[in-house]
Design an enzyme around this catalytic site. Structure first.
Site, PDB file in Angstrom:
ATOM      1  N   HIS A  53       0.766  -1.200   0.055  1.00 40.18           N
ATOM      2  CA  HIS A  53      -0.015  -0.032  -0.041  1.00 40.18           C
ATOM      3  C   HIS A  53       0.892   1.255   0.018  1.00 40.18           C
ATOM      4  O   HIS A  53       2.029   1.240   0.470  1.00 40.18           O
ATOM      5  CB  HIS A  53      -0.780  -0.021   1.252  1.00 40.18           C
ATOM      6  N   GLU A  55       0.958   3.883   1.866  1.00 42.79           N
ATOM      7  CA  GLU A  55       1.338   4.534   3.186  1.00 42.79           C
ATOM      8  C   GLU A  55       2.359   3.317   3.741  1.00 42.79           C
ATOM      9  O   GLU A  55       3.686   4.011   4.265  1.00 42.79           O
ATOM     10  CB  GLU A  55       0.311   4.324   4.223  1.00 42.79           C
ATOM     11  N   CYS A  83      -6.142   1.718   5.797  1.00 40.49           N
ATOM     12  CA  CYS A  83      -6.900   0.361   6.365  1.00 40.49           C
ATOM     13  C   CYS A  83      -6.346   0.079   7.708  1.00 40.49           C
ATOM     14  O   CYS A  83      -5.357   0.699   8.266  1.00 40.49           O
ATOM     15  CB  CYS A  83      -6.662  -0.687   5.117  1.00 40.49           C
ATOM     16  N   CYS A  86      -2.357  -0.367   7.627  1.00 38.53           N
ATOM     17  CA  CYS A  86      -1.424   0.868   7.367  1.00 38.53           C
ATOM     18  C   CYS A  86      -1.688   1.762   8.770  1.00 38.53           C
ATOM     19  O   CYS A  86      -0.845   2.273   9.019  1.00 38.53           O
ATOM     20  CB  CYS A  86      -2.132   1.628   6.283  1.00 38.53           C
TER      21      CYS A  86
END
Lengths: 143, 143
Positions: A53, A55, A83, A86
């Site tokens: 992801h 992040e 999410c 993260c």
């Protein structure tokens, strides 16, 4: 000049790069003293890796830049609410501030009852429409 | 022969490697068809990276081995209950089974009210004492 909108626009540019690679279009930047020290976008498909992801990559990259694992005095700008994974990584990082574009009611950490580090300030709704629209259009075109 | 204890012992050997590097001693292995396809241990200090938990590295490594991001028909053995970040990553991976050594009441995902993917079976308490003791001794020596 260095407003939240200024840096969220850069995060959106990262999301657009993801879109060009047929990735879910989410982007982020990490800023320290008004300087961008990391930028990234979602790469889960390209890297075949659920952990890729935006992040997660930015946290690793910023820590590498700083030479330390804690992101004190840093702000992360991300186009979509982080999410669970993260948010957990952001909590470990002790980052000072997280600025979120659009909320993710279903998969975001807020509705899961999670919070970041007690020291972390969270701001939501910066360029919300643009950040939300790019993801909506992506999934509409996938159907 | 290929019992949960068999593979948890391998995860514990990974935790011991972490201990030798003065890292919080947590280790894990990922198994597919009774074959270890990934093994790793916590490296947050060595890599200066809060995301370098054992599970995160093993998920990336297993996906790389399999050539796909979903860890279907895989089992992760981890000496300590995954944190919020790692539970989020495991949920995205859709892994079939997660076997946990010792519970982490404070930082583990279970007491945060989180769950993994609906398809994922979770087993706890395999070699619980050994898995718990190695972490306790580490922190006792730090004080």
């Amino acid at each position: 000049m260095f407003t939240d909108e200024y840096f969220m626009k850069m995060a959106l540019q990262e999301a657009e790069k993801a879109l060009e690679q047929d990735e879910v279009p989410i982007g982020c930047v990490i800023v320290a003293n008004n300087r961008v020290i990391a930028k990234s976008h979602n790469l889960t498909e390209t890297l075949n890796d659920v952990t890729a992801h935006a992040e997660m990559q930015a946290i690793t990259s910023a820590a590498n830049f700083l030479g330390g694992k804690y992101l004190l005095n840093c702000t992360l700008y991300v186009t979509l609410e982080p999410c669970v994974m993260c948010s957990g990584a952001l909590a470990w990082s002790q980052i000072s501030k997280v600025v979120i574009g659009a909320r993710d009611e279903q998969r975001g950490f807020i509705n899961k009852g999670l919070s970041l580090h007690p020291k972390t300030e969270v701001v939501t709704g910066i360029m919300e429409n643009e950040c939300s629209e790019i993801v909506k259009v992506f999934f509409r075109n996938k159907r």
